[in-house]
Design a protein around this motif. Sequence first.
Motif, mmCIF file in Angstrom:
data_model
loop_
_atom_site.group_PDB
_atom_site.id
_atom_site.type_symbol
_atom_site.label_atom_id
_atom_site.label_comp_id
_atom_site.label_asym_id
_atom_site.label_seq_id
_atom_site.Cartn_x
_atom_site.Cartn_y
_atom_site.Cartn_z
ATOM 1 N N VAL A 118 31.562 39.981 31.551
ATOM 2 C CA VAL A 118 32.726 39.830 30.662
ATOM 3 C C VAL A 118 33.211 38.387 30.681
ATOM 4 O O VAL A 118 33.506 37.803 29.634
ATOM 5 C CB VAL A 118 33.858 40.806 31.066
ATOM 6 N N ARG A 119 33.269 37.785 31.848
ATOM 7 C CA ARG A 119 33.718 36.395 31.974
ATOM 8 C C ARG A 119 32.790 35.452 31.206
ATOM 9 O O ARG A 119 33.239 34.546 30.502
ATOM 10 C CB ARG A 119 33.778 35.999 33.448
ATOM 11 N N ARG A 135 32.016 42.457 35.694
ATOM 12 C CA ARG A 135 33.145 41.531 35.610
ATOM 13 C C ARG A 135 32.651 40.126 35.265
ATOM 14 O O ARG A 135 33.236 39.427 34.429
ATOM 15 C CB ARG A 135 33.909 41.516 36.939
ATOM 16 N N GLU A 136 31.545 39.718 35.874
ATOM 17 C CA GLU A 136 30.968 38.403 35.585
ATOM 18 C C GLU A 136 30.389 38.347 34.172
ATOM 19 O O GLU A 136 30.476 37.321 33.503
ATOM 20 C CB GLU A 136 29.888 38.065 36.610
ATOM 21 N N THR A 186 30.190 46.665 39.759
ATOM 22 C CA THR A 186 31.496 46.276 39.216
ATOM 23 C C THR A 186 31.603 44.762 39.127
ATOM 24 O O THR A 186 32.051 44.224 38.104
ATOM 25 C CB THR A 186 32.639 46.835 40.094
ATOM 26 N N LYS A 187 31.170 44.076 40.162
ATOM 27 C CA LYS A 187 31.201 42.608 40.166
ATOM 28 C C LYS A 187 30.309 42.050 39.060
ATOM 29 O O LYS A 187 30.690 41.114 38.351
ATOM 30 C CB LYS A 187 30.752 42.068 41.521
#
Length: 60
Positions: A12-13, A9-10, A5-6
């Motif tokens: 996408v960032r 998320r990174e 998940t992390k």
Amino acid sequence: MQRVTKFFREVVREMKKVSWPKRKELVNYTITVLATVAFFTVFFAVVDLGISELVRLILE
């Protein structure tokens, strides 16, 4: 699971930081790539034909 998940998320960032080409640039790049591929296709077809004829002449 938390690491995955992390990671996403990174991702996408980071993707938000990317400088994407405008539509006109993308069309120009696409035309350039297609023209280059067409040129090299014809070039190597002619070279192949020439070498084939040369080999045929040598062997006959």
